[in-house]
Write an enzyme that holds these catalytic residues in place. Sequence first.
Site, mmCIF file in Angstrom:
data_model
loop_
_atom_site.group_PDB
_atom_site.id
_atom_site.type_symbol
_atom_site.label_atom_id
_atom_site.label_comp_id
_atom_site.label_asym_id
_atom_site.label_seq_id
_atom_site.Cartn_x
_atom_site.Cartn_y
_atom_site.Cartn_z
ATOM 1 N N THR A 25 -15.461 13.039 38.152
ATOM 2 C CA THR A 25 -15.681 13.890 39.323
ATOM 3 C C THR A 25 -14.974 13.321 40.556
ATOM 4 O OG1 THR A 25 -17.775 12.715 39.485
ATOM 5 C CG2 THR A 25 -17.876 14.978 38.697
ATOM 6 N N ASP B 47 -13.840 3.454 41.569
ATOM 7 C CA ASP B 47 -13.955 2.053 41.131
ATOM 8 C C ASP B 47 -13.646 1.075 42.261
ATOM 9 O OD1 ASP B 47 -14.360 3.328 38.782
ATOM 10 O OD2 ASP B 47 -12.477 2.743 37.846
HETATM 11 C C1 GLA Z 1 -11.818 5.591 35.575
HETATM 12 C C2 GLA Z 1 -11.135 5.820 36.917
HETATM 13 C C3 GLA Z 1 -12.116 6.388 37.945
HETATM 14 C C4 GLA Z 1 -12.867 7.597 37.390
HETATM 15 C C5 GLA Z 1 -13.427 7.307 35.995
HETATM 16 C C6 GLA Z 1 -13.990 8.540 35.344
HETATM 17 O O1 GLA Z 1 -12.768 4.579 35.698
HETATM 18 O O2 GLA Z 1 -10.584 4.622 37.413
HETATM 19 O O3 GLA Z 1 -11.427 6.711 39.121
HETATM 20 O O4 GLA Z 1 -12.058 8.737 37.389
HETATM 21 O O5 GLA Z 1 -12.431 6.783 35.124
HETATM 22 O O6 GLA Z 1 -15.099 8.984 36.048
#
Ligand code: GLA
Length: 391
Positions: free
Chosen positions: A34, A170
Amino acid sequence: MKKSLGLVFQDIFNSYPEVFSSAPGRINIIGEHTDYNLGYVLPAAIDLRSCFFLSRRSDKKVYLWAENFKKKDTFSLQKICYSEQNKWVNYVKGVFWALEEEGFNLQGINGLVWGDIPLEAGLSSSAALEVSIVQGLNTLFKLDLEPKRMAEIARRAENDFVGVKCGLMDQFISIFGQKNKALFLDCEILKYQLIPLDLEKAGLQILVFDSGVRRELSSSEYNKRCLESSRALELLKKYGIYSYKDATLSVLEERKDKINKVLLKRARHVISENNRVKKAVEAIKKSDFLMLGQLISQSHKSLRDNYEVSCPELDLLYDSAQEFSGCLGARLTGAGFGGSGIALIKKEKSDAFKNILLKEAGKRGFVRPGFYEVNIREGARANFLNKEGKE
Ligand code: GLA
Protein backbone atom coordinates in the site's frame (compact mmCIF):
# COMPACT_ATOMS: atom_id res chain seq x y z
CA MET A 1 29.40 -6.68 20.02
CA LYS A 2 29.78 -2.99 19.20
CA LYS A 3 33.01 -2.70 21.17
CA SER A 4 34.64 -5.51 19.28
CA LEU A 5 33.45 -4.00 15.98
CA GLY A 6 35.33 -0.84 16.91
CA LEU A 7 38.43 -2.99 17.32
CA VAL A 8 37.87 -4.62 13.96
CA PHE A 9 37.69 -1.11 12.47
CA GLN A 10 41.06 -0.28 14.03
CA ASP A 11 42.59 -3.48 12.65
CA ILE A 12 41.32 -2.85 9.15
CA PHE A 13 41.90 0.89 8.86
CA ASN A 14 44.64 1.47 11.38
CA SER A 15 42.70 4.36 12.94
CA TYR A 16 39.73 4.97 15.19
CA PRO A 17 36.16 5.38 13.93
CA GLU A 18 34.71 8.86 14.53
CA VAL A 19 31.00 8.10 14.29
CA PHE A 20 28.76 5.13 15.03
CA SER A 21 25.29 4.81 13.56
CA SER A 22 22.73 2.04 13.55
CA ALA A 23 19.29 1.46 12.06
CA PRO A 24 16.71 -1.29 12.63
CA GLY A 25 14.93 -3.73 10.36
CA ARG A 26 11.15 -3.91 10.59
CA ILE A 27 8.10 -6.06 10.60
CA ASN A 28 5.04 -4.72 8.90
CA ILE A 29 2.06 -5.50 11.11
CA ILE A 30 -0.37 -4.73 8.32
CA GLY A 31 -0.62 -2.57 5.17
CA GLU A 32 1.26 -4.50 2.49
CA HIS A 33 1.89 -3.12 -1.00
CA THR A 34 0.00 0.00 0.00
CA ASP A 35 2.94 2.37 0.48
CA TYR A 36 3.76 2.96 -3.19
CA ASN A 37 0.00 3.12 -3.78
CA LEU A 38 -0.05 6.12 -1.44
CA GLY A 39 -2.16 4.38 1.18
CA TYR A 40 -1.72 3.35 4.81
CA VAL A 41 0.88 1.15 6.51
CA LEU A 42 1.47 0.00 10.09
CA PRO A 43 5.07 -1.20 10.53
CA ALA A 44 7.21 -1.45 13.68
CA ALA A 45 11.01 -1.33 14.09
CA ILE A 46 12.58 -4.47 15.56
CA ASP A 47 15.61 -5.40 17.64
CA LEU A 48 17.69 -6.54 14.68
CA ARG A 49 19.94 -3.79 13.33
CA SER A 50 22.44 -2.64 10.76
CA CYS A 51 25.52 -0.94 12.26
CA PHE A 52 27.99 1.44 10.63
CA PHE A 53 31.33 2.77 11.96
CA LEU A 54 32.99 5.50 9.94
CA SER A 55 35.69 8.13 9.82
CA ARG A 56 36.51 10.80 7.28
CA ARG A 57 39.27 10.67 4.69
CA SER A 58 40.93 13.63 3.04
CA ASP A 59 40.42 12.29 -0.52
CA LYS A 60 37.29 11.28 -2.50
CA LYS A 61 37.66 7.53 -1.89
CA VAL A 62 35.36 5.25 0.06
CA TYR A 63 37.00 2.21 1.66
CA LEU A 64 34.51 -0.28 3.04
CA TRP A 65 34.69 -3.42 5.10
CA ALA A 66 31.63 -5.69 5.40
CA GLU A 67 32.19 -7.63 8.59
CA ASN A 68 29.42 -10.16 7.84
CA PHE A 69 31.08 -11.28 4.61
CA LYS A 70 34.68 -10.41 5.59
CA LYS A 71 34.89 -8.54 2.29
CA LYS A 72 36.23 -5.17 1.30
CA ASP A 73 35.26 -2.79 -1.47
CA THR A 74 36.58 0.53 -2.66
CA PHE A 75 35.10 3.17 -4.90
CA SER A 76 35.64 6.77 -5.85
CA LEU A 77 33.02 9.46 -5.29
CA GLN A 78 34.03 10.92 -8.65
CA LYS A 79 32.47 7.97 -10.48
CA ILE A 80 29.97 5.81 -8.60
CA CYS A 81 29.11 2.70 -10.64
CA TYR A 82 26.79 -0.23 -9.90
CA SER A 83 28.69 -3.32 -8.77
CA GLU A 84 27.68 -6.70 -10.24
CA GLN A 85 30.03 -8.66 -7.98
CA ASN A 86 29.36 -7.15 -4.56
CA LYS A 87 25.60 -6.58 -4.36
CA TRP A 88 25.75 -5.31 -0.75
CA VAL A 89 27.99 -2.41 -1.69
CA ASN A 90 25.31 -0.96 -3.99
CA TYR A 91 23.17 0.08 -1.01
CA VAL A 92 26.11 2.08 0.33
CA LYS A 93 27.03 3.47 -3.08
CA GLY A 94 23.38 4.32 -3.69
CA VAL A 95 23.26 6.59 -0.62
CA PHE A 96 26.45 8.42 -1.65
CA TRP A 97 25.07 8.72 -5.17
CA ALA A 98 21.72 10.09 -3.94
CA LEU A 99 23.47 12.64 -1.71
CA GLU A 100 25.67 13.78 -4.62
CA GLU A 101 22.55 14.04 -6.82
CA GLU A 102 20.98 16.25 -4.15
CA GLY A 103 23.95 18.58 -4.39
CA PHE A 104 26.16 17.46 -1.49
CA ASN A 105 29.84 17.40 -2.28
CA LEU A 106 31.16 14.79 0.14
CA GLN A 107 34.62 13.70 1.14
CA GLY A 108 35.57 10.04 1.25
CA ILE A 109 35.36 7.80 4.31
CA ASN A 110 36.59 4.58 5.83
CA GLY A 111 33.58 2.55 6.89
CA LEU A 112 32.72 -0.77 8.48
CA VAL A 113 29.25 -2.30 8.16
CA TRP A 114 27.78 -5.16 10.13
CA GLY A 115 24.24 -6.31 10.80
CA ASP A 116 22.16 -9.08 12.35
CA ILE A 117 19.07 -8.69 10.16
CA PRO A 118 18.78 -11.80 7.98
CA LEU A 119 19.36 -10.85 4.34
CA GLU A 120 16.58 -10.99 1.75
CA ALA A 121 14.21 -12.29 4.42
CA GLY A 122 11.60 -9.55 4.06
CA LEU A 123 12.73 -7.80 7.26
CA SER A 124 14.13 -4.84 5.43
CA SER A 125 17.86 -5.37 5.84
CA SER A 126 18.56 -3.19 2.79
CA ALA A 127 16.60 -0.17 4.04
CA ALA A 128 18.29 -0.53 7.44
CA LEU A 129 21.69 -0.52 5.77
CA GLU A 130 20.81 2.55 3.68
CA VAL A 131 19.43 4.38 6.70
CA SER A 132 22.46 3.57 8.86
CA ILE A 133 24.67 4.98 6.07
CA VAL A 134 22.73 8.22 5.60
CA GLN A 135 22.51 8.72 9.38
CA GLY A 136 26.24 8.14 9.79
CA LEU A 137 27.15 10.53 6.95
CA ASN A 138 24.68 13.14 8.21
CA THR A 139 26.38 13.12 11.62
CA LEU A 140 29.99 12.89 10.42
CA PHE A 141 29.69 15.66 7.82
CA LYS A 142 27.11 17.70 9.77
CA LEU A 143 24.75 17.74 6.79
CA ASP A 144 21.83 18.88 8.90
CA LEU A 145 19.30 16.64 7.15
CA GLU A 146 15.76 16.39 8.52
CA PRO A 147 14.77 12.79 9.39
CA LYS A 148 12.11 12.71 6.63
CA ARG A 149 14.67 13.83 4.08
CA MET A 150 17.04 11.08 5.21
CA ALA A 151 14.28 8.52 4.64
CA GLU A 152 13.70 9.94 1.16
CA ILE A 153 17.40 9.90 0.30
CA ALA A 154 17.66 6.27 1.42
CA ARG A 155 14.64 5.42 -0.73
CA ARG A 156 16.12 7.25 -3.70
CA ALA A 157 19.24 5.10 -3.36
CA GLU A 158 17.10 1.97 -3.63
CA ASN A 159 14.75 3.26 -6.37
CA ASP A 160 17.21 4.89 -8.71
CA PHE A 161 20.57 3.29 -7.96
CA VAL A 162 19.74 -0.27 -6.89
CA GLY A 163 16.66 -0.32 -9.17
CA VAL A 164 13.86 -1.56 -6.88
CA LYS A 165 10.88 0.78 -7.11
CA CYS A 166 10.00 0.38 -3.43
CA GLY A 167 7.76 2.70 -1.45
CA LEU A 168 8.91 4.71 1.57
CA MET A 169 7.68 2.43 4.36
CA ASP A 170 10.90 0.58 5.22
CA GLN A 171 13.17 3.62 5.30
CA PHE A 172 10.57 5.64 7.18
CA ILE A 173 10.03 3.13 9.99
CA SER A 174 13.77 2.52 10.27
CA ILE A 175 14.16 6.21 11.10
CA PHE A 176 10.98 7.00 13.05
CA GLY A 177 10.36 3.71 14.93
CA GLN A 178 10.00 3.79 18.73
CA LYS A 179 10.09 1.18 21.46
CA ASN A 180 6.75 -0.64 21.88
CA LYS A 181 5.02 1.54 19.31
CA ALA A 182 3.67 0.78 15.86
CA LEU A 183 3.82 3.55 13.29
CA PHE A 184 0.62 4.40 11.42
CA LEU A 185 1.71 6.22 8.28
CA ASP A 186 -0.30 7.88 5.56
CA CYS A 187 2.07 7.44 2.62
CA GLU A 188 0.44 10.17 0.56
CA ILE A 189 0.99 13.07 2.92
CA LEU A 190 3.66 11.40 5.08
CA LYS A 191 1.86 12.15 8.32
CA TYR A 192 2.26 9.55 11.02
CA GLN A 193 1.04 8.58 14.44
CA LEU A 194 2.91 6.33 16.89
CA ILE A 195 0.48 3.81 18.40
CA PRO A 196 1.46 2.22 21.76
CA LEU A 197 1.67 -1.54 21.34
CA ASP A 198 2.96 -3.37 24.39
CA LEU A 199 2.55 -6.98 23.35
CA GLU A 200 4.48 -8.34 26.30
CA LYS A 201 1.98 -6.84 28.69
CA ALA A 202 -0.79 -8.62 26.80
CA GLY A 203 1.10 -11.95 27.01
CA LEU A 204 1.60 -11.88 23.26
CA GLN A 205 4.51 -11.98 20.91
CA ILE A 206 5.33 -11.44 17.27
CA LEU A 207 6.97 -14.56 15.95
CA VAL A 208 8.83 -14.09 12.68
CA PHE A 209 8.77 -17.14 10.43
CA ASP A 210 11.59 -17.00 7.90
CA SER A 211 10.44 -19.29 5.09
CA GLY A 212 14.03 -19.62 3.86
CA VAL A 213 12.77 -18.97 0.32
CA ARG A 214 14.87 -16.40 -1.55
CA ARG A 215 13.69 -15.54 -5.03
CA GLU A 216 15.92 -13.75 -7.50
CA LEU A 217 12.71 -12.88 -9.27
CA SER A 218 11.35 -10.85 -6.45
CA SER A 219 12.54 -7.41 -7.52
CA SER A 220 11.18 -7.75 -11.06
CA GLU A 221 7.89 -9.23 -9.78
CA TYR A 222 7.74 -6.39 -7.24
CA ASN A 223 8.19 -3.76 -9.95
CA LYS A 224 5.49 -5.54 -11.99
CA ARG A 225 3.00 -5.22 -9.10
CA CYS A 226 3.80 -1.50 -8.85
CA LEU A 227 2.97 -1.10 -12.54
CA GLU A 228 -0.21 -3.18 -12.35
CA SER A 229 -1.63 -1.31 -9.40
CA SER A 230 -0.90 2.07 -10.96
CA ARG A 231 -2.51 0.90 -14.23
CA ALA A 232 -5.56 -0.22 -12.29
CA LEU A 233 -5.83 3.22 -10.71
CA GLU A 234 -5.52 4.86 -14.14
CA LEU A 235 -8.53 2.83 -15.29
CA LEU A 236 -10.51 3.67 -12.18
CA LYS A 237 -10.03 7.38 -12.84
CA LYS A 238 -12.63 7.02 -15.61
CA TYR A 239 -15.09 6.15 -12.88
CA GLY A 240 -14.20 9.03 -10.62
CA ILE A 241 -11.76 7.12 -8.37
CA TYR A 242 -8.61 9.19 -8.13
CA SER A 243 -6.90 7.63 -5.16
CA TYR A 244 -6.92 4.22 -3.52
CA LYS A 245 -7.35 5.86 -0.14
CA ASP A 246 -10.67 7.38 -1.11
CA ALA A 247 -11.97 4.39 -3.07
CA THR A 248 -14.52 1.95 -1.69
CA LEU A 249 -14.84 -1.71 -2.51
CA SER A 250 -18.49 -1.30 -3.52
CA VAL A 251 -17.62 1.29 -6.16
CA LEU A 252 -14.98 -1.09 -7.48
CA GLU A 253 -17.28 -4.13 -7.51
CA GLU A 254 -19.98 -2.18 -9.39
CA ARG A 255 -17.50 -1.72 -12.26
CA LYS A 256 -15.94 -5.16 -12.11
CA ASP A 257 -17.14 -6.30 -15.56
CA LYS A 258 -15.47 -3.34 -17.21
CA ILE A 259 -12.01 -3.86 -15.70
CA ASN A 260 -9.34 -6.38 -16.67
CA LYS A 261 -9.51 -9.27 -14.16
CA VAL A 262 -5.89 -9.07 -13.00
CA LEU A 263 -6.04 -5.31 -12.48
CA LEU A 264 -9.34 -5.69 -10.65
CA LYS A 265 -7.73 -8.09 -8.17
CA ARG A 266 -4.79 -5.77 -7.59
CA ALA A 267 -7.13 -2.85 -6.88
CA ARG A 268 -9.28 -5.04 -4.63
CA HIS A 269 -6.25 -5.82 -2.51
CA VAL A 270 -5.07 -2.24 -2.17
CA ILE A 271 -8.50 -0.84 -1.29
CA SER A 272 -9.32 -3.59 1.21
CA GLU A 273 -5.84 -3.47 2.75
CA ASN A 274 -6.13 0.27 3.41
CA ASN A 275 -9.40 -0.43 5.24
CA ARG A 276 -7.76 -3.19 7.27
CA VAL A 277 -4.94 -0.89 8.38
CA LYS A 278 -7.41 1.67 9.72
CA LYS A 279 -9.32 -1.07 11.53
CA ALA A 280 -6.09 -2.51 12.93
CA VAL A 281 -5.18 0.87 14.43
CA GLU A 282 -8.57 1.00 16.15
CA ALA A 283 -8.16 -2.58 17.37
CA ILE A 284 -4.73 -1.81 18.89
CA LYS A 285 -6.06 1.32 20.56
CA LYS A 286 -8.79 -0.80 22.20
CA SER A 287 -6.37 -3.64 22.97
CA ASP A 288 -8.62 -5.87 20.87
CA PHE A 289 -5.92 -8.32 19.84
CA LEU A 290 -8.38 -10.93 18.60
CA MET A 291 -9.59 -8.42 16.03
CA LEU A 292 -6.01 -7.45 15.19
CA GLY A 293 -5.21 -11.13 14.58
CA GLN A 294 -8.21 -11.56 12.30
CA LEU A 295 -7.24 -8.52 10.25
CA ILE A 296 -3.68 -9.84 9.95
CA SER A 297 -4.98 -13.15 8.60
CA GLN A 298 -7.40 -11.44 6.20
CA SER A 299 -4.46 -9.44 4.87
CA HIS A 300 -2.61 -12.65 4.03
CA LYS A 301 -5.62 -14.05 2.21
CA SER A 302 -5.84 -10.96 0.06
CA LEU A 303 -2.09 -10.95 -0.63
CA ARG A 304 -2.36 -14.59 -1.66
CA ASP A 305 -5.52 -14.37 -3.79
CA ASN A 306 -5.69 -10.78 -5.03
CA TYR A 307 -2.14 -9.51 -5.10
CA GLU A 308 -0.63 -12.95 -5.75
CA VAL A 309 2.62 -12.43 -3.88
CA SER A 310 2.55 -15.42 -1.55
CA CYS A 311 4.17 -18.84 -1.96
CA PRO A 312 3.39 -22.33 -0.55
CA GLU A 313 5.84 -21.88 2.35
CA LEU A 314 4.16 -18.66 3.52
CA ASP A 315 0.71 -20.16 2.98
CA LEU A 316 1.74 -22.95 5.32
CA LEU A 317 2.23 -20.36 8.07
CA TYR A 318 -1.20 -18.89 7.36
CA ASP A 319 -2.95 -22.29 7.18
CA SER A 320 -1.31 -23.55 10.36
CA ALA A 321 -2.28 -20.35 12.19
CA GLN A 322 -5.96 -20.91 11.36
CA GLU A 323 -5.89 -24.26 13.13
CA PHE A 324 -3.71 -23.40 16.10
CA SER A 325 -5.68 -21.97 19.01
CA GLY A 326 -2.85 -19.90 20.55
CA CYS A 327 -2.20 -18.02 17.31
CA LEU A 328 -4.38 -14.97 16.76
CA GLY A 329 -3.38 -14.39 13.14
CA ALA A 330 -0.55 -14.73 10.64
CA ARG A 331 0.51 -13.26 7.34
CA LEU A 332 3.45 -12.70 5.06
CA THR A 333 5.32 -9.49 5.84
CA GLY A 334 7.22 -7.31 3.35
CA ALA A 335 7.14 -7.77 -0.40
CA GLY A 336 6.34 -11.51 -0.38
CA PHE A 337 7.42 -14.07 -3.04
CA GLY A 338 9.30 -15.77 -0.19
CA GLY A 339 10.98 -14.07 2.74
CA SER A 340 9.20 -13.93 6.07
CA GLY A 341 5.82 -14.05 7.69
CA ILE A 342 4.68 -12.92 11.12
CA ALA A 343 2.40 -14.64 13.62
CA LEU A 344 0.64 -12.86 16.47
CA ILE A 345 0.81 -15.52 19.14
CA LYS A 346 0.37 -16.17 22.86
CA LYS A 347 3.86 -16.18 24.28
CA GLU A 348 3.58 -19.54 26.01
CA LYS A 349 2.35 -21.19 22.80
CA SER A 350 5.21 -20.02 20.63
CA ASP A 351 7.39 -23.15 20.93
CA ALA A 352 4.52 -25.51 20.22
CA PHE A 353 3.64 -23.51 17.12
CA LYS A 354 7.25 -23.54 15.91
CA ASN A 355 7.32 -27.32 16.24
CA ILE A 356 4.17 -27.69 14.17
CA LEU A 357 5.59 -25.45 11.47
CA LEU A 358 8.89 -27.36 11.42
CA LYS A 359 7.08 -30.67 11.16
CA GLU A 360 4.70 -29.53 8.44
CA ALA A 361 7.50 -27.89 6.44
CA GLY A 362 9.48 -31.15 6.67
CA LYS A 363 6.51 -33.22 5.50
CA ARG A 364 6.11 -31.02 2.44
CA GLY A 365 9.81 -31.04 1.60
CA PHE A 366 10.19 -27.28 2.18
CA VAL A 367 13.45 -25.60 3.26
CA ARG A 368 13.77 -25.67 7.05
CA PRO A 369 12.23 -22.40 8.29
CA GLY A 370 13.97 -20.07 10.76
CA PHE A 371 12.32 -18.22 13.66
CA TYR A 372 12.90 -14.87 15.38
CA GLU A 373 11.06 -13.68 18.46
CA VAL A 374 11.29 -9.98 17.80
CA ASN A 375 10.62 -7.01 20.06
CA ILE A 376 9.49 -3.58 18.96
CA ARG A 377 12.38 -1.17 19.42
CA GLU A 378 13.62 2.34 18.61
CA GLY A 379 14.61 3.68 15.20
CA ALA A 380 17.97 4.83 13.84
CA ARG A 381 20.52 6.82 15.76
CA ALA A 382 24.04 8.16 15.26
CA ASN A 383 26.64 9.74 17.50
CA PHE A 384 30.24 10.90 17.58
CA LEU A 385 32.70 8.63 19.36
CA ASN A 386 35.59 9.83 21.52
CA LYS A 387 39.20 9.98 20.32
CA GLU A 388 39.65 6.30 21.02
CA GLY A 389 36.60 5.35 18.98
CA LYS A 390 34.40 4.75 22.05
CA GLU A 391 31.04 6.17 23.10
C1 GLA B 1 9.05 -3.97 0.34
C2 GLA B 1 9.23 -2.51 -0.03
C3 GLA B 1 8.23 -1.62 0.71
C4 GLA B 1 6.81 -2.15 0.56
C5 GLA B 1 6.74 -3.65 0.86
C6 GLA B 1 5.40 -4.23 0.52
O1 GLA B 1 9.39 -4.16 1.68
O2 GLA B 1 10.54 -2.07 0.26
O3 GLA B 1 8.34 -0.30 0.24
O4 GLA B 1 6.28 -1.85 -0.70
O5 GLA B 1 7.72 -4.38 0.12
O6 GLA B 1 4.43 -3.70 1.36
